[in-house]
Scaffold this motif. Structure first.
Motif, PDB file in Angstrom:
ATOM      1  N   ASP A 247       0.953  -1.313   0.452  1.00 44.18           N
ATOM      2  CA  ASP A 247      -0.261  -0.516   0.141  1.00 44.18           C
ATOM      3  C   ASP A 247       0.766   1.113   0.024  1.00 44.18           C
ATOM      4  OD1 ASP A 247      -3.287  -1.183   0.446  1.00 44.18           O
ATOM      5  OD2 ASP A 247      -2.057  -1.816   1.501  1.00 44.18           O
ATOM      6  N   VAL A 248       0.645   2.043  -1.103  1.00 41.77           N
ATOM      7  CA  VAL A 248       0.922   3.261  -1.129  1.00 41.77           C
ATOM      8  C   VAL A 248      -0.095   4.880  -0.502  1.00 41.77           C
ATOM      9  CG1 VAL A 248       3.393   3.169  -1.988  1.00 41.77           C
ATOM     10  CG2 VAL A 248       1.472   3.815  -3.551  1.00 41.77           C
ATOM     11  N   SER A 249      -0.042   5.618  -0.289  1.00 47.16           N
ATOM     12  CA  SER A 249      -0.467   6.846  -0.401  1.00 47.16           C
ATOM     13  C   SER A 249      -0.898   7.393  -1.551  1.00 47.16           C
ATOM     14  CB  SER A 249      -0.287   8.261   0.711  1.00 47.16           C
ATOM     15  OG  SER A 249       0.786   8.697   0.416  1.00 47.16           O
ATOM     16  N   PHE A 250      -2.058   8.129  -2.120  1.00 46.95           N
ATOM     17  CA  PHE A 250      -1.988   8.940  -2.897  1.00 46.95           C
ATOM     18  C   PHE A 250      -1.329   9.984  -3.469  1.00 46.95           C
ATOM     19  CE2 PHE A 250      -6.269   6.728  -3.024  1.00 46.95           C
ATOM     20  CZ  PHE A 250      -7.064   6.065  -4.154  1.00 46.95           C
ATOM     21  N   ARG A 276     -12.499   5.233 -13.893  1.00 46.22           N
ATOM     22  CA  ARG A 276     -13.156   6.821 -13.530  1.00 46.22           C
ATOM     23  C   ARG A 276     -12.670   7.207 -12.487  1.00 46.22           C
ATOM     24  NH1 ARG A 276     -17.481   3.847 -16.274  1.00 46.22           N
ATOM     25  NH2 ARG A 276     -17.938   2.530 -14.416  1.00 46.22           N
ATOM     26  N   PHE A 277     -12.867   6.204 -11.128  1.00 50.18           N
ATOM     27  CA  PHE A 277     -12.374   6.415 -10.276  1.00 50.18           C
ATOM     28  C   PHE A 277     -11.104   7.605  -9.842  1.00 50.18           C
ATOM     29  CE2 PHE A 277      -9.749   5.453  -6.422  1.00 50.18           C
ATOM     30  CZ  PHE A 277     -10.075   6.162  -5.593  1.00 50.18           C
ATOM     31  N   LEU A 278      -9.922   7.027 -10.641  1.00 50.31           N
ATOM     32  CA  LEU A 278      -8.886   8.156 -10.751  1.00 50.31           C
ATOM     33  C   LEU A 278      -9.048   8.888 -12.239  1.00 50.31           C
ATOM     34  CD1 LEU A 278      -6.714   4.240 -11.638  1.00 50.31           C
ATOM     35  CD2 LEU A 278      -6.709   5.506  -9.449  1.00 50.31           C
ATOM     36  N   LEU A 279      -9.199   8.518 -12.183  1.00 50.08           N
ATOM     37  CA  LEU A 279      -9.539  10.463 -13.530  1.00 50.08           C
ATOM     38  C   LEU A 279     -10.367  11.148 -12.662  1.00 50.08           C
ATOM     39  CD1 LEU A 279     -10.719   8.860 -16.960  1.00 50.08           C
ATOM     40  CD2 LEU A 279      -8.612  10.056 -16.108  1.00 50.08           C
ATOM     41  N   SER A 280     -11.524  10.671 -11.492  1.00 55.32           N
ATOM     42  CA  SER A 280     -11.971  11.663 -10.111  1.00 55.32           C
ATOM     43  C   SER A 280     -11.036  12.386  -9.170  1.00 55.32           C
ATOM     44  CB  SER A 280     -13.416  10.915 -10.196  1.00 55.32           C
ATOM     45  OG  SER A 280     -13.157  10.259  -9.266  1.00 55.32           O
ATOM     46  N   ILE A 290      -3.009  10.479 -16.447  1.00 53.15           N
ATOM     47  CA  ILE A 290      -4.487  10.671 -15.306  1.00 53.15           C
ATOM     48  C   ILE A 290      -4.637  11.552 -16.500  1.00 53.15           C
ATOM     49  CG2 ILE A 290      -5.542  11.846 -13.959  1.00 53.15           C
ATOM     50  CD1 ILE A 290      -5.151   8.464 -13.577  1.00 53.15           C
ATOM     51  N   ARG A 291      -3.096  13.187 -16.576  1.00 50.33           N
ATOM     52  CA  ARG A 291      -3.298  13.826 -17.870  1.00 50.33           C
ATOM     53  C   ARG A 291      -3.953  13.238 -19.256  1.00 50.33           C
ATOM     54  NH1 ARG A 291       0.777  16.426 -16.196  1.00 50.33           N
ATOM     55  NH2 ARG A 291       1.613  16.415 -17.498  1.00 50.33           N
ATOM     56  N   ASN A 292      -3.339  12.538 -20.120  1.00 49.22           N
ATOM     57  CA  ASN A 292      -2.991  12.305 -20.805  1.00 49.22           C
ATOM     58  C   ASN A 292      -3.691  10.719 -21.201  1.00 49.22           C
ATOM     59  OD1 ASN A 292      -1.217  14.286 -21.419  1.00 49.22           O
ATOM     60  ND2 ASN A 292       0.547  12.998 -21.209  1.00 49.22           N
ATOM     61  N   ARG A 293      -5.092  10.943 -19.744  1.00 52.24           N
ATOM     62  CA  ARG A 293      -5.721   9.603 -19.793  1.00 52.24           C
ATOM     63  C   ARG A 293      -5.107   8.023 -20.191  1.00 52.24           C
ATOM     64  NH1 ARG A 293     -11.206  10.749 -19.210  1.00 52.24           N
ATOM     65  NH2 ARG A 293     -12.081  12.792 -18.905  1.00 52.24           N
ATOM     66  N   ARG A 294      -4.006   8.322 -19.894  1.00 55.44           N
ATOM     67  CA  ARG A 294      -2.605   6.792 -20.210  1.00 55.44           C
ATOM     68  C   ARG A 294      -3.158   5.617 -19.496  1.00 55.44           C
ATOM     69  NH1 ARG A 294       2.966   6.173 -23.380  1.00 55.44           N
ATOM     70  NH2 ARG A 294       2.527   4.476 -24.446  1.00 55.44           N
ATOM     71  N   PHE A 295      -4.129   4.681 -20.050  1.00 56.37           N
ATOM     72  CA  PHE A 295      -3.920   3.848 -19.235  1.00 56.37           C
ATOM     73  C   PHE A 295      -3.677   1.646 -19.824  1.00 56.37           C
ATOM     74  CE2 PHE A 295      -6.806   6.541 -17.606  1.00 56.37           C
ATOM     75  CZ  PHE A 295      -6.391   6.426 -16.158  1.00 56.37           C
ATOM     76  N   ALA A 296      -2.975   1.111 -19.192  1.00 57.68           N
ATOM     77  CA  ALA A 296      -3.207   0.063 -19.680  1.00 57.68           C
ATOM     78  C   ALA A 296      -3.527  -1.356 -19.112  1.00 57.68           C
ATOM     79  CB  ALA A 296      -1.269  -0.882 -19.436  1.00 57.68           C
TER      80      ALA A 296
END
Length: 326
Positions: A247-250, A276-280, A290-296
């Protein structure tokens, strides 16, 4: 379970185990003399077992354990399975359909004994939960041998060599070492193909989001997840967490500033819901990924020490370096 009932079950299982050598048949060992190479002794996660002959009535619990068995063509030596996270790979579906599903998740100790196994192979340590009566000592007392995937008790960081060791060990227990080498050669071919595509690329900065709303449950540097990222042409930003997971903090997640967030897909929360959770999350708004909406995205069933690991490397590499696979 009343102790008298438990004692009766243990006694019945012990009688079964004692008779297996003369009554059982399977695709590997048959019912006659033990095949060449036996007895075999295996030290596994603190338990040492000597196999006089290959198991004939195996039960596999957890996806990666089941798929190792099926990849080695051992379905005829299986009397049960349980606890999938995903559908089995298409190449294993026909073999899987031949094996009885004992339970959606873990079977009770009584249900497990009712299958009359001589061997139980678990993917996670929870397979052998002593509080649930399925501890390895209890199963040994019942005459049932056990094996736990070695990612649960590694001697160091888990790598593709660990995957190969696991496959070879199961093949050794069942007397089919040549099948292990065939499977390992196929896995290596996939990795070689990925390496030929990604050589010369700068590692992509990756952080894993497994789950969590108060903290981030992420992949550390000691598990196969770290190796998958590395071989796919990435750099795990939390490789300094000296555990498979942690576990790490946000805030820590944001400070590491990943270019790609790798989502492990499983359970009730879909990968899209996780995105959606991460983007919000306001704490992550300036993170490049997050800024570039780049997910794998990888299914959890691919991020464990099993036969999917090489395929996970290729699937991730295609997402990190799509231009190299165009």
């Amino acid at each position: 379970m009343p102790w008298a009932r438990l004692a009766g079950l243990l006694a019945a299982a012990a009688l079964l185990a004692g008779g297996c050598g003369s009554t059982g048949t399977d695709a590997v060992g048959g019912s006659g003399a033990a095949p060449p190479g036996f007895p075999v002794t295996v030290a596994n996660c603190g338990v040492t077992t000597t196999y006089e002959r290959p198991p004939r009535r195996a039960v596999s619990l957890n996806q990666h354990a089941t798929e190792v068995m099926l990849a080695l063509g051992l379905e005829r030596s299986m009397v049960g399975t349980g606890f999938l996270d995903d559908r089995v790979l298409p190449e294993f579906q026909a073999a899987y359909d031949r094996v009885k599903v004992l339970s959606k998740e873990y079977p009770s100790f009584e249900a497990l004994l009712a299958a009359e196994p001589d061997f139980v192979y678990g993917g996670w340590s929870s397979t052998f939960d002593e509080k649930e009566g399925r501890g390895r000592p209890a199963l040994r007392e019942a005459g049932i041998d056990t094996h736990l995937n070695i990612e649960e008790c590694p001697r160091g960081p888990v790598t593709m060599a660990t995957v190969e060791e696991e496959i070879r060990t199961i093949a050794k227990i069942f007397g089919v070492p040549e099948r292990a080498e065939k499977r390992i050669n196929a896995l290596r071919a996939v990795l070689d193909r990925v390496k030929s595509k990604t050589t010369g690329t700068a590692p992509t900065r990756v952080a894993v989001y497994d789950s969590g709303d108060k903290t981030v449950f992420t992949a550390g540097g000691a598990g196969i997840g770290n190796e998958i990222i590395r071989l796919a042409g990435g750099a795990n930003l939390f490789s300094d967490v000296r555990k498979p997971y942690g576990d790490v903090s946000f805030e820590q997640f944001a400070e590491r500033a990943p270019d790609v967030v790798l989502i492990y897909d499983y359970g009730d929360q879909s990968a899209e819901a996780k995105k959606r959770f991460l983007l919000s999350n306001p704490a992550l708004k300036d993170v490049p990924a997050i800024r570039n909406r780049r997910f794998a995205v990888l299914p959890l069933s691919s991020t464990v020490t099993g036969v999917r690991a090489a395929g996970a490397v290729e699937a991730l590499a295609r997402q990190l370096h799509p231009d190299r696979f165009a």
